[in-house]
Design an enzyme around this catalytic site. Sequence first.
Site, mmCIF file in Angstrom:
data_model
loop_
_atom_site.group_PDB
_atom_site.id
_atom_site.type_symbol
_atom_site.label_atom_id
_atom_site.label_comp_id
_atom_site.label_asym_id
_atom_site.label_seq_id
_atom_site.Cartn_x
_atom_site.Cartn_y
_atom_site.Cartn_z
ATOM 1 N N GLU A 333 0.825 -1.210 0.000
ATOM 2 C CA GLU A 333 0.000 0.000 0.000
ATOM 3 C C GLU A 333 0.860 1.261 0.000
ATOM 4 O OE1 GLU A 333 -4.240 -0.275 1.781
ATOM 5 O OE2 GLU A 333 -2.864 -0.975 3.346
ATOM 6 N N HIS A 377 -3.674 -0.283 -14.303
ATOM 7 C CA HIS A 377 -4.871 0.433 -14.768
ATOM 8 C C HIS A 377 -4.831 1.849 -14.216
ATOM 9 C CE1 HIS A 377 -8.975 1.518 -15.757
ATOM 10 N NE2 HIS A 377 -9.175 1.840 -14.493
#
Length: 410
Positions: A333, A377
């Site tokens: 993260e 993406h």
Amino acid sequence: MKYKLLVLDVDGTLLNDNKEITPRTQAALLKAQQMGVHVVLASGRPTNGVMPLAKALELNHYGGFILSYNGGQIINAQTGELLFEKRVNPEMLPYIDKKAQKNNFAIFTYHKDYIITNRPDNEHIIQEAALSNMEIRGVDDFVEAVDFSPCKCVLVSDDEEALVGLENHWKKRLDGVLDVFRSEPYFLEVVPRFIDKGNTLGVLLSKLALSPEEVIAIGDGVCDVTMLQGAGLGIAMGNAQDSVKACADVTTLTNNEDGVAMAIEKAILSAIRPTEIPLDQLNQRARHALMGNLGIQYTYASEDRIEATMPVDERTRQPFGILHGGATLALAETVAGLGSMILANPDEIVVGMQVSGNHMSSAHEGDTVRAVGTIIHKGRSSHVWNVDVFTSTDKLVSSIRVVNSILKKK
């Protein structure tokens, strides 16, 4: 990056008319600091009145500065060190007080966390105390009560004509001794000679070994003109007087329209290149956050790839000595967060939305794992990252998918 120092006036500039830092402005300032730009809050307020704003903007974590009393003091927000100070000669107080009494003006000064005044019930002084988070101490004899060298004295009256008359008289009478100016229609300030935001900014630049071309200054008032003119890029707020706008290089939106955020996004954030991101500074400033507590260090950044390392030690291992899966997800993260922050537009913020991982093998205590994040993406409202975590021998430990939500600043 071209600019290394961002100097901001406070009232009418950083703060909106409700005396608030908006979320968009705060986000822009935090991101600018994360990219290596140091922030200076330059205000006529006392240091005590600026400190809460400095903490809200995390200047203490990012190496910012407070320029208070219109330039009377410079404080290192990270260390609390007093870098510069100039005060009014106390021998001048009887003369200043005598003029205040003759004109039936209130008078006050600041000391530590309180205001000393002969008119504690004056509405303007009450407002000033509330604005600066200070208490009021009323005194019968102002000169006797001020047994120190003040940073400045302020005369107060609703008779603007009388204040202007005394201002003009003192500009001749006190020339070479003290400077005077009206910061509000009802305030006449008396400060040490040559003290203004521009001159004191010059002192700070000398201490930091920076040139004016590396500085952006943003302000809205007459007191900000010297720093706007002395900066490489001087930006006037949309709510500034026309005379102030004429002294600036460009004009941004008003303080109620996120003018500061707009200026930062255009002049600083839009110019950031991934290869210029100061990874060493990011690592240093995160030492007290989760990233620092786990020993995570960024090692590489580009538009489509982020790398970082993390030690397998007592902070990140399970009791039986292998890498904890939760620490691995935190590493992923952290990597994806920086990647999305780089890719996001200046007026956007990044929020973690989902993380999921597959753990294929283990890493043992004493090793250092390496995370490689790649964007798979890039949408308008979300980014998807793949983060692979390897041991020091390039054995794949985990493959993690991180989804970040991209939100417009409000």
